[in-house]
Design an enzyme around this catalytic site. Structure first.
Site, PDB file in Angstrom:
ATOM      1  CB  SER A  76      27.309 -30.502  29.637  1.00  0.00           C
ATOM      2  OG  SER A  76      27.422 -31.650  30.119  1.00  0.00           O
ATOM      3  CG  HIS A  82      24.102 -31.356  26.675  1.00  0.00           C
ATOM      4  ND1 HIS A  82      23.546 -31.348  25.271  1.00  0.00           N
ATOM      5  CD2 HIS A  82      25.101 -32.359  26.872  1.00  0.00           C
ATOM      6  CE1 HIS A  82      24.203 -32.493  24.825  1.00  0.00           C
ATOM      7  NE2 HIS A  82      25.165 -33.027  25.465  1.00  0.00           N
ATOM      8  CG  ASP A 104      26.576 -35.003  28.307  1.00  0.00           C
ATOM      9  OD1 ASP A 104      26.375 -35.167  27.197  1.00  0.00           O
ATOM     10  OD2 ASP A 104      27.053 -34.093  28.881  1.00  0.00           O
ATOM     11  CG  MET A 119      27.689 -40.753  29.440  1.00  0.00           C
ATOM     12  SD  MET A 119      29.347 -40.466  29.599  1.00  0.00           S
ATOM     13  CE  MET A 119      29.379 -38.704  29.298  1.00  0.00           C
ATOM     14  CG  HIS A 176      24.361 -36.586  23.854  1.00  0.00           C
ATOM     15  ND1 HIS A 176      25.748 -36.006  24.318  1.00  0.00           N
ATOM     16  CD2 HIS A 176      24.642 -37.458  23.281  1.00  0.00           C
ATOM     17  CE1 HIS A 176      26.695 -36.729  23.314  1.00  0.00           C
ATOM     18  NE2 HIS A 176      25.924 -37.585  22.708  1.00  0.00           N
ATOM     19  CG  MET A 195      26.937 -40.249  24.995  1.00  0.00           C
ATOM     20  SD  MET A 195      27.923 -39.171  25.694  1.00  0.00           S
ATOM     21  CE  MET A 195      26.502 -38.327  26.526  1.00  0.00           C
ATOM     22  CG  MET A 245      29.593 -36.834  19.503  1.00  0.00           C
ATOM     23  SD  MET A 245      28.879 -35.882  21.061  1.00  0.00           S
ATOM     24  CE  MET A 245      30.010 -35.818  22.305  1.00  0.00           C
ATOM     25  CG  ASP A 299      28.269 -32.556  23.321  1.00  0.00           C
ATOM     26  OD1 ASP A 299      28.944 -31.872  24.176  1.00  0.00           O
ATOM     27  OD2 ASP A 299      27.557 -33.412  23.630  1.00  0.00           O
TER      28      ASP A 299
END
Ligand code: DX5
Ligand code: ZN
Length: 223
Positions: A11, A36, A38, A40, A69, A71, A140, A178
């Site tokens: 990540s 990966h 992330d 957010m 991913h 979020m 998660m 994850d």
């Protein structure tokens, strides 16, 4: 992929944000399988990271699989744009969407892989009917929002449940775990049949990231 071998998705949340081009190059050189990313939004999770422009910039630097991913609240508003920017996998949290099934259908129709991610307090059974539309199901093992958290032990049971559901129903979705994954808990995850692990701090804080990735993959033992 040989039996017991796990794909490792380092990540970039744990990388140097001022030097993402280097992070991508490092992950390639260290032998990572996917990257990966992330995303957010400061709403679904308290933290903010990056969005579409980062995915586009990474795409220009690598042919590796970009495992994005999301979020974010209302992923339906953004998924088309993320596909255009070059994501290979788009995973979102179903309770953040007004129409999770519609989002999965949209992403699939745009020709990339899609998945659902489950925070530790979300009832997986409520969404399992959608698993046949998933390429990836992410358990998660920490609450989404930050890197460097401790692995939640109850995650093993959730992985087992999803694995059982996949086998019982003859589905093809991969299982990803994850959060807090490291060389201490990887063998238990491997034994449960996990296909992909995300590893942020375990890789980026390792003195020997290539060895750590190999150990997580299961292609060699840590010395
Ligand atoms: C947490 C993120 C993770 C995070 C994992 O919200 O979804 O992908 O980067 O970091 P580690 O491996 O440090 O727990
Ligand atoms: Zn993640």
């Amino acid at each position: 992929m040989t039996n017991g071998q796990i794909l490792v998705a380092p990540s970039i949340l744990s990388a140097d944000f001022a030097n993402m081009a280097k992070a991508v190059k490092d992950i390639e050189e260290w032998g990572g399988d996917w990257i990966h990313c992330d995303v957010m939004d400061g709403h679904y999770v308290p933290n903010l990271t990056f969005g579409m422009p980062m995915i586009k910039a990474l795409r220009a630097r690598t042919d590796m699989v970009l495992d994005v991913h999301l979020m974010i609240e209302k992923p339906e508003k953004y998924v088309e744009e993320f596909v255009k920017c070059g994501a290979d996998y788009l995973t979102f949290h179903p309770e953040a969407s007004e129409n999770a099934e519609g989002v999965l259908d949209t992403v699939r129709s745009l020709g990339i892989k899609c998945g659902l991610a489950f925070n530790p307090d979300v009832d997986i059974k409520k969404y399992e009917k959608l698993f046949d539309k998933c390429d990836l199901i992410t358990v998660m093992s920490v609450f989404a929002g930050y890197g460097g958290q401790k692995f939640i032990e109850a995650s093993y049971e959730r992985v087992e449940y999803i694995k059982g559901y996949i086998l019982k129903n003859g589905l093809t979705a991969k299982i990803e775990v994850d959060g807090g994954v490291n060389t201490d808990n990887i063998e238990k995850l491997r034994a449960l049949g996990v296909d992909v692990v995300v590893a942020g701090s375990a890789v980026f804080k390792s003195p020997t990231p290539a060895k750590t990735i190999a150990a997580l993959q299961g292609v060699s033992k840590i010395e």
